[in-house]
Design a protein around this motif. Structure first.
Motif, short mmCIF file in Angstrom:
data_model
loop_
_atom_site.label_atom_id
_atom_site.label_comp_id
_atom_site.label_asym_id
_atom_site.label_seq_id
_atom_site.Cartn_x
_atom_site.Cartn_y
_atom_site.Cartn_z
N ASP A 1 9.67 -2.27 17.65
CA ASP A 1 10.05 -0.85 17.75
C ASP A 1 11.51 -0.64 18.11
O ASP A 1 11.88 0.42 18.62
N GLY B 1 13.67 0.05 16.22
CA GLY B 1 14.12 1.16 15.38
C GLY B 1 14.05 2.51 16.09
O GLY B 1 14.53 3.50 15.54
N LYS B 2 13.47 2.53 17.29
CA LYS B 2 13.38 3.85 17.96
C LYS B 2 14.76 4.43 18.23
O LYS B 2 14.94 5.64 18.27
N MET C 1 16.98 4.64 16.21
CA MET C 1 17.45 5.33 15.00
C MET C 1 16.74 6.67 14.78
O MET C 1 17.08 7.40 13.86
N ILE C 2 15.75 6.96 15.61
CA ILE C 2 14.94 8.17 15.36
C ILE C 2 15.78 9.46 15.37
O ILE C 2 15.64 10.30 14.48
N ILE D 1 17.27 9.73 12.06
CA ILE D 1 16.29 10.02 11.00
C ILE D 1 15.85 11.50 11.07
O ILE D 1 15.64 12.15 10.05
N ALA E 1 8.84 4.81 15.41
CA ALA E 1 9.80 3.76 15.80
C ALA E 1 9.57 2.46 15.05
O ALA E 1 10.47 1.62 14.96
N ALA F 1 13.07 3.01 9.83
CA ALA F 1 13.74 2.85 11.14
C ALA F 1 14.26 1.41 11.27
O ALA F 1 15.37 1.18 11.77
N LYS F 2 13.49 0.45 10.77
CA LYS F 2 13.92 -0.96 10.84
C LYS F 2 15.11 -1.20 9.92
O LYS F 2 16.04 -1.94 10.28
N TRP G 1 18.13 0.34 11.57
CA TRP G 1 18.48 -0.44 12.77
C TRP G 1 19.17 -1.74 12.34
O TRP G 1 20.19 -2.13 12.91
#
Ligand code: ADP
Length: 412
Positions: free
Chosen positions: A91, A93-94, A96-97, A100, A113, A118-119, A122
């Motif tokens: 997670d 990628g959270k 980047m939320i 997004i 996330a 998101a990945k 990230w």
């Protein structure tokens, strides 16, 4: 028509199943791995081929691989991974939320996330990725080892990347990305991509005209494996958590309840997951106790206990309340009574779950299949049946690899 080979890459190992046109299993192979690295996946894939009997390999005409949904990797133009894969539950990628949220629709799946998008974002910001790069899902990368083309995915794996499965294109709101990054071209799951690479065909004695098909995700492959196939067919997975999947004429997407829909041909596979499930049972009982104690329960008699079994507060589906407290009191001294209350509580949540999916527009549940560790319990099935009031159908197979083989066999 020859044999179809389905291959499942799971969280701890891989399995291959070869089926004939009557969908009988002719051969199987398994292997386990303790590290999730592309070179380990590759070795495992080739080991599965080697384990299959030679006469089976010689008849394979279709191969299809399912991977873990939202396990992704970046690779270079030679198809070599240039960073460790980002696993399904990663997670990071959270971070980047917020970015997004600036472009994606407010209730979209990519706002999770752990979404592939998101990945991707990230990775672009945090990994050193030089030169031309491809972003692929686990199943895409593994299939590319067999057909030799990079940059191909399927619309099951690509859903969490933000691919528009209604219009079969990347959406207008999709963020602009560096030119040197190639996003996957998205195929229909099961669609033939290309024949197997000649050197792989030769190495494993697979016919050179064997077609490699676009893949799918682990949970969709497991759905197909059950035998569920018409609108109103549901598959409940009684694993660590409770996961419902319902084949529907109409899609349902509701971020409040965490419900989303995969395209399934011209139908929709609607899914929701609750935090209740087998993890709560395992907190209180061993699997042996679960078996012996549940045999002592009368499934036709209602328990007076009104539980909402959770290990910690909060659920999303079928009740969306991050503060929902676990309801596990009063606890009777008799473990049989206690287990009865727990199984009944989970059965009620399952029933409410299917009601919720229907309320939100899905085709009502007409037949039910069961998967996961809890499917072993006949007592639990009988108890659940008193709440769900639909026929319970035995699954053809609990194995995702079998579902992938079936999808490969339907390939045009
Ligand atoms: P996952 O893959 O999600 O970890 P599994 O599908 O392997 O889970 O299922 C494991 C769960 O099955 C355990 O958490 C356990 O509670 C449940 N389980 C195992 N045996 C029984 C049984 N006889 N009756 C009810 N539940 C069971």
């Amino acid at each position: 028509m020859g044999l179809a080979l389905g291959i499942d890459f799971g969280t701890s190992g891989a399995r291959a199943i070869a089926i004939n046109p009557d969908r009988d299993i002719l051969a199987q192979a398994t292997c386990t791995y303790d590290r999730q690295l592309p070179e380990v996946w590759k070795t495992s894939l080739f080991s599965l081929f080697e384990q299959l009997p030679l006469d089976c390999r010689q008849q394979i005409t279709r191969i299809l691989i399912n991977g873990t949904s939202a396990t992704v990797l970046f690779c270079n133009g030679e198809g070599e991974a240039i960073a460790p894969p980002l696993m399904y539950n990663d997670d990071r990628g959270k971070a980047m939320i917020p970015q997004i949220q600036g472009f994606a629709p407010s209730d979209h799946l990519v706002l999770s996330a752990t979404s592939s998008l998101a990945k991707l974002l990230w990775g672009l910001e945090n990994l050193s990725l030089d030169g031309s790069i491809y972003f692929l899902h686990q199943a895409d990368w593994l299939a590319s080892l067999l057909h030799g083309k990079l940059g191909i995915s399927d619309y099951h794996n690509a859903l969490k990347l933000g691919y528009d499965v209604h219009n079969l294109c990347y959406p207008d709101w999709f963020p602009s990305l560096p030119d040197r990054l190639t996003l996957p071209k998205v195929y229909t799951p099961g669609e033939a991509i290309a024949p197997i690479l000649p050197q792989i065909a030769q190495q494993f004695s697979i016919p050179p005209d064997c077609l490699i098909c676009a893949g799918t995700t682990d949970s969709i492959a497991a759905f197909i494996a059950s035998g569920a196939s018409v609108p109103g067919d549901g598959v409940t997975s009684l694993g660590s958590t409770l996961v419902l999947k319902l084949l529907s004429e109409t899609p349902v997407n509701n971020s409040q309840y965490g419900i989303y829909s995969h395209r399934f041909g011209d139908r929709w596979l609607v899914g929701g997951a609750s935090n209740t499930g087998g993890a709560v049972l395992r907190h209180f009982f061993t699997d042996v106790e679960l078996e012996t104690l549940s045999n002592q329960i009368n499934p036709h008699q209602k328990s007076n206990l009104d539980y909402y079994p959770l290990l910690r507060k909060g659920d999303r589906f079928p009740i969306n309340d991050p503060n929902l407290p676990p309801r596990l009191h009063p606890r009777p001294a008799d473990p049989v009574e206690f287990l009865h209350g727990l199984l009944q509580g989970i059965a009620r949540i399952e029933t409410l779950g299917y009601q919720r999916l229907t309320e939100l527009g899905a085709t009502p549940l007409k037949r039910l299949y069961t998967a996961g560790g809890g499917a072993k319990s006949n007592t639990w099935s009988k108890l659940r049946q008193t709440y769900l009031s639909v026929p319970f159908i035995p699954s053809i197979s609990p194995l995702a690899a079998y579902g992938s083989a079936c999808l490969a066999q339907q390939s045009s």
